[in-house]
Write a protein that holds these residues in place. Structure first.
Motif, PDB file in Angstrom:
ATOM      1  N   GLU A 249       0.784  -1.185  -0.040  1.00 45.87           N
ATOM      2  CA  GLU A 249       0.016   0.127  -0.090  1.00 45.87           C
ATOM      3  C   GLU A 249       0.863   1.416  -0.102  1.00 45.87           C
ATOM      4  OE1 GLU A 249      -3.252   2.393   2.975  1.00 45.87           O
ATOM      5  OE2 GLU A 249      -2.582   0.495   3.350  1.00 45.87           O
ATOM      6  N   LEU A 250       0.640   2.184  -0.865  1.00 50.44           N
ATOM      7  CA  LEU A 250       1.531   3.332  -0.963  1.00 50.44           C
ATOM      8  C   LEU A 250       0.628   4.587  -1.469  1.00 50.44           C
ATOM      9  CD1 LEU A 250       1.985   3.530  -4.417  1.00 50.44           C
ATOM     10  CD2 LEU A 250       3.512   1.710  -4.082  1.00 50.44           C
ATOM     11  N   SER A 251       1.273   5.677  -1.660  1.00 50.09           N
ATOM     12  CA  SER A 251       0.795   6.546  -2.316  1.00 50.09           C
ATOM     13  C   SER A 251       1.529   7.682  -2.721  1.00 50.09           C
ATOM     14  CB  SER A 251      -0.463   7.466  -1.530  1.00 50.09           C
ATOM     15  OG  SER A 251      -0.901   8.486  -1.986  1.00 50.09           O
ATOM     16  N   GLY A 252       1.489   8.127  -4.120  1.00 53.41           N
ATOM     17  CA  GLY A 252       2.039   9.246  -4.768  1.00 53.41           C
ATOM     18  C   GLY A 252       1.646  10.490  -4.083  1.00 53.41           C
ATOM     19  N   CYS A 253       2.443  11.410  -4.023  1.00 55.29           N
ATOM     20  CA  CYS A 253       2.125  12.732  -3.584  1.00 55.29           C
ATOM     21  C   CYS A 253       2.769  13.785  -4.228  1.00 55.29           C
ATOM     22  CB  CYS A 253       2.716  12.633  -2.085  1.00 55.29           C
ATOM     23  SG  CYS A 253       2.377  14.430  -1.247  1.00 55.29           S
ATOM     24  N   ARG A 254       1.664  15.070  -4.633  1.00 61.88           N
ATOM     25  CA  ARG A 254       2.017  15.989  -5.641  1.00 61.88           C
ATOM     26  C   ARG A 254       1.427  17.122  -4.867  1.00 61.88           C
ATOM     27  NH1 ARG A 254       5.121  18.258  -9.165  1.00 61.88           N
ATOM     28  NH2 ARG A 254       4.138  19.380 -10.731  1.00 61.88           N
ATOM     29  N   HIS A 255       2.330  17.998  -4.575  1.00 63.61           N
ATOM     30  CA  HIS A 255       1.934  19.288  -3.537  1.00 63.61           C
ATOM     31  C   HIS A 255       1.014  19.053  -2.434  1.00 63.61           C
ATOM     32  CE1 HIS A 255       4.041  21.887  -6.470  1.00 63.61           C
ATOM     33  NE2 HIS A 255       3.202  21.592  -7.501  1.00 63.61           N
ATOM     34  N   ARG A 256       1.392  17.935  -1.826  1.00 64.63           N
ATOM     35  CA  ARG A 256       0.872  17.489  -0.601  1.00 64.63           C
ATOM     36  C   ARG A 256      -0.603  16.656  -0.817  1.00 64.63           C
ATOM     37  NH1 ARG A 256       4.279  16.256   1.221  1.00 64.63           N
ATOM     38  NH2 ARG A 256       2.786  15.244   2.806  1.00 64.63           N
ATOM     39  N   TYR A 257      -0.901  16.409  -1.979  1.00 59.99           N
ATOM     40  CA  TYR A 257      -2.121  15.741  -2.416  1.00 59.99           C
ATOM     41  C   TYR A 257      -1.954  14.261  -2.789  1.00 59.99           C
ATOM     42  CZ  TYR A 257      -5.007  19.863  -2.118  1.00 59.99           C
ATOM     43  OH  TYR A 257      -5.592  21.102  -1.626  1.00 59.99           O
ATOM     44  N   HIS A 258      -2.563  13.351  -2.347  1.00 57.46           N
ATOM     45  CA  HIS A 258      -2.272  12.188  -2.740  1.00 57.46           C
ATOM     46  C   HIS A 258      -3.283  11.296  -3.212  1.00 57.46           C
ATOM     47  CE1 HIS A 258      -0.521  13.360   1.217  1.00 57.46           C
ATOM     48  NE2 HIS A 258       0.482  12.280   1.128  1.00 57.46           N
ATOM     49  N   SER A 259      -2.762  10.110  -3.474  1.00 54.68           N
ATOM     50  CA  SER A 259      -3.849   9.160  -4.687  1.00 54.68           C
ATOM     51  C   SER A 259      -3.254   7.765  -4.094  1.00 54.68           C
ATOM     52  CB  SER A 259      -3.930   9.344  -5.975  1.00 54.68           C
ATOM     53  OG  SER A 259      -4.649   8.593  -6.679  1.00 54.68           O
ATOM     54  N   PRO A 260      -3.680   7.144  -2.898  1.00 48.48           N
ATOM     55  CA  PRO A 260      -3.151   5.867  -2.636  1.00 48.48           C
ATOM     56  C   PRO A 260      -3.706   4.836  -3.282  1.00 48.48           C
ATOM     57  CG  PRO A 260      -4.196   7.116  -0.591  1.00 48.48           C
ATOM     58  CD  PRO A 260      -4.746   7.921  -1.799  1.00 48.48           C
ATOM     59  N   LEU A 261      -2.976   3.774  -3.401  1.00 45.62           N
ATOM     60  CA  LEU A 261      -3.167   2.390  -4.366  1.00 45.62           C
ATOM     61  C   LEU A 261      -2.633   1.356  -3.549  1.00 45.62           C
ATOM     62  CD1 LEU A 261      -3.870   1.761  -7.197  1.00 45.62           C
ATOM     63  CD2 LEU A 261      -1.696   1.915  -7.574  1.00 45.62           C
ATOM     64  N   ALA A 262      -3.430   0.251  -3.330  1.00 40.33           N
ATOM     65  CA  ALA A 262      -2.915  -0.934  -2.852  1.00 40.33           C
ATOM     66  C   ALA A 262      -3.126  -2.345  -3.863  1.00 40.33           C
ATOM     67  CB  ALA A 262      -3.428  -1.247  -1.554  1.00 40.33           C
ATOM     68  N   ARG A 263      -2.266  -3.129  -3.645  1.00 34.81           N
ATOM     69  CA  ARG A 263      -2.306  -4.498  -4.579  1.00 34.81           C
ATOM     70  C   ARG A 263      -1.666  -5.593  -3.618  1.00 34.81           C
ATOM     71  NH1 ARG A 263      -5.353  -1.623  -6.862  1.00 34.81           N
ATOM     72  NH2 ARG A 263      -5.694  -1.449  -9.102  1.00 34.81           N
ATOM     73  N   THR A 264      -2.080  -6.638  -3.998  1.00 29.79           N
ATOM     74  CA  THR A 264      -1.426  -7.900  -3.382  1.00 29.79           C
ATOM     75  C   THR A 264      -0.573  -8.650  -4.493  1.00 29.79           C
ATOM     76  OG1 THR A 264      -3.170  -8.085  -1.722  1.00 29.79           O
ATOM     77  CG2 THR A 264      -1.887  -9.991  -2.264  1.00 29.79           C
ATOM     78  N   THR A 265       0.661  -9.253  -4.042  1.00 30.17           N
ATOM     79  CA  THR A 265       1.151 -10.171  -5.090  1.00 30.17           C
ATOM     80  C   THR A 265       1.574 -11.345  -4.203  1.00 30.17           C
ATOM     81  OG1 THR A 265       3.125 -10.044  -6.458  1.00 30.17           O
ATOM     82  CG2 THR A 265       3.451  -8.978  -4.418  1.00 30.17           C
ATOM     83  N   PHE A 266       2.415 -12.341  -4.771  1.00 29.16           N
ATOM     84  CA  PHE A 266       2.712 -13.776  -4.305  1.00 29.16           C
ATOM     85  C   PHE A 266       3.789 -13.920  -4.842  1.00 29.16           C
ATOM     86  CE2 PHE A 266       2.271 -18.182  -3.281  1.00 29.16           C
ATOM     87  CZ  PHE A 266       1.763 -18.104  -2.107  1.00 29.16           C
ATOM     88  N   VAL A 267       4.751 -14.771  -3.857  1.00 29.72           N
ATOM     89  CA  VAL A 267       6.080 -15.100  -4.111  1.00 29.72           C
ATOM     90  C   VAL A 267       5.973 -16.510  -4.666  1.00 29.72           C
ATOM     91  CG1 VAL A 267       8.545 -15.544  -3.360  1.00 29.72           C
ATOM     92  CG2 VAL A 267       7.084 -13.604  -2.500  1.00 29.72           C
ATOM     93  N   GLY A 268       5.857 -17.028  -6.132  1.00 35.23           N
ATOM     94  CA  GLY A 268       5.514 -17.924  -6.312  1.00 35.23           C
ATOM     95  C   GLY A 268       4.492 -18.402  -7.033  1.00 35.23           C
ATOM     96  N   ASP A 269       3.772 -19.366  -7.027  1.00 38.11           N
ATOM     97  CA  ASP A 269       2.642 -19.681  -7.663  1.00 38.11           C
ATOM     98  C   ASP A 269       1.330 -19.576  -6.474  1.00 38.11           C
ATOM     99  OD1 ASP A 269       3.071 -20.222 -10.331  1.00 38.11           O
ATOM    100  OD2 ASP A 269       3.906 -22.270  -9.632  1.00 38.11           O
ATOM    101  N   PRO A 270       0.489 -18.334  -6.896  1.00 32.60           N
ATOM    102  CA  PRO A 270      -0.418 -18.465  -5.754  1.00 32.60           C
ATOM    103  C   PRO A 270      -1.434 -19.492  -5.626  1.00 32.60           C
ATOM    104  CG  PRO A 270      -1.112 -17.022  -7.670  1.00 32.60           C
ATOM    105  CD  PRO A 270       0.351 -17.402  -7.866  1.00 32.60           C
ATOM    106  N   PRO A 271      -1.796 -19.725  -4.311  1.00 32.63           N
ATOM    107  CA  PRO A 271      -2.757 -21.058  -4.192  1.00 32.63           C
ATOM    108  C   PRO A 271      -4.116 -20.399  -4.785  1.00 32.63           C
ATOM    109  CG  PRO A 271      -2.335 -19.927  -2.029  1.00 32.63           C
ATOM    110  CD  PRO A 271      -1.414 -19.226  -3.049  1.00 32.63           C
ATOM    111  N   GLU A 272      -5.003 -21.271  -5.150  1.00 35.82           N
ATOM    112  CA  GLU A 272      -6.213 -21.135  -5.745  1.00 35.82           C
ATOM    113  C   GLU A 272      -7.210 -20.444  -4.727  1.00 35.82           C
ATOM    114  OE1 GLU A 272     -10.125 -23.762  -7.665  1.00 35.82           O
ATOM    115  OE2 GLU A 272      -8.054 -24.688  -7.178  1.00 35.82           O
TER     116      GLU A 272
END
Length: 393
Positions: A249-272
């Motif tokens: 989870e992170l956010s870019g910031c421009r002149h103190r204004y944010h736009s957060p974004l989150a994603r999930t990843t998996f090391v290897g093959d993700p379980p079903e």
């Protein structure tokens, strides 16, 4: 420098809307200590919020007044739209003083000079940087004043963004996209968590080919492995292992204004099961975004998410979104509207939210988020990034 961020008309609009709310509350003055609210009303932008500072708005004065440490007064001259007579500073012996001096002793002198020492004065009682001692010193220095809790007064004014603010949030979204791509690319078996954090930070500050990035209000959050159900962990020396889920989870910031974004990843093959859970999160998030339009309440948007997950036998009690935008550490949230049961706030065109639904079960958890803007006919999602479960395969 102030004109490079917003023009005078933008600040005039903000001050007038703030004064309207002050009149509704019967306030003669408002002492604003939240750094984001200070920036919103004056343009002030400096890493000086570790000492006491404020912007004061009075019913009778056109300009607000900036109050801060003497060495920061040039920062006020450099970043605010205020005239010289509206910049007031206290001497350094008020900072961590051995002489029983306190910065709010000087605040009281300024309030007296503004002729509101016996008026109704709003203070941000629950702001991060307004301390109990600051409040009691103000009370002792201004015994005739009537202090009122105005913690969220400016926050609610901030909730509806102007076109100029929205443009900075869109720029922040471009930075978020680059930083998320950098983070996901860096995750791999044997890679230390701090290396991924370093790649993310590099992208956050480098921004895009057209503009750079600011420091965000919250550091990149990276729970992994057995800790993905603990959303606010950062990074360690630990190396990623095969079979680790990783939430970024992170956010870019421009002149103190944010736009957060989150994603999930998996090391290897993700379980079903993890892939299936991610599909449910995406389906629920899409349903909630589809429910967004002016006049709809926050709890009605949340109900669209709840209807989806309940059809899969899943229950989740936490809020799934909150109003946000302009911010300083430790938070980019506005502390006003939340998309959750019981919040009957009606959405208005120009509001912005970070929608961050997630599902955590005993053995798997996934998180995915979007920042969106309420438009006249729905939700404008600010980032353009795939809504899917990522993996290192």
């Amino acid at each position: 420098m102030p004109g490079d961020v917003f023009g005078p008309a933008e600040y005039e609009r903000r001050i007038e809307r703030t004064k309207e709310r002050m009149r509704e509350e019967g306030l003669d003055a408002l002492v604003v200590s939240d750094p984001a609210n200070m920036n919103y009303l004056s343009g002030y932008d400096g890493w000086s919020f570790y000492v006491h500072q404020a912007v004061v708005v009075t019913a009778e004065r056109d300009e607000p007044v900036w109050i801060g440490r003497g060495q920061d007064s040039n920062g006020a001259r450099a970043t605010t739209w205020l005239s010289e007579e509206s910049i007031h500073s206290y001497s350094d012996d008020h900072v961590h003083s051995p002489y029983d001096l306190h910065p709010t002793d000087y605040f009281a002198e300024v309030l007296e000079a503004l002729d509101v020492e016996d008026g109704r004065i709003g203070v941000e009682m629950d702001a991060y940087y307004f301390t109990a001692k600051a409040y009691t010193r103000l009370q002792s220095n201004l015994p005739e004043a009537e202090f009122e809790d105005a913690t969220l007064l400016v926050n609610w004014v901030r909730a509806v963004k102007s076109d100029a603010e929205l443009e900075y949030m869109r720029q922040a979204a471009r930075i978020s996209e680059n930083a998320m791509a950098a983070g996901l690319d860096a995750v791999g078996e044997g890679v230390p968590e701090y290396e991924v954090a370093a790649e993310i930070y590099d992208a956050l500050i480098r921004g895009t080919d057209d503009f750079g990035g600011d420091y965000p209000s919250i550091v990149p959050l990276m729970p992994s492995g057995d800790h993905t159900g603990t959303p606010h962990l950062t990074w360690t020396d630990r190396r990623f292992e095969e079979g680790d889920p990783v939430i970024i989870e992170l956010s870019g910031c421009r002149h103190r204004y944010h736009s957060p974004l989150a994603r999930t990843t998996f090391v290897g093959d993700p379980p079903e099961k993890l892939a299936e859970t991610t599909d449910i999160v995406v389906e629920g998030l899409n349903a909630a975004l589809d429910a967004v339009e002016p006049g709809v309440t926050c709890e009605e948007v949340e109900a669209a998410w709840r209807d989806v997950i309940s059809s899969y036998g899943i229950e989740k009690e936490e809020r799934i979104a909150y109003s946000m935008g302009l911010g300083y550490p430790p938070d980019w949230g506005e502390h006003t509207a939340s998309i959750r049961p019981g919040d009957t706030t009606e959405l208005e065109e120009g509001m912005t939210f970070h929608m961050i639904p997630g599902i955590w079960q005993d053995d798997v958890g996934t998180e995915l988020s979007e920042t969106f803007h309420v438009t006249s006919d729905g939700a404008e999602v600010l980032a353009d990034f795939p809504r899917e479960l990522f993996s290192t395969r």
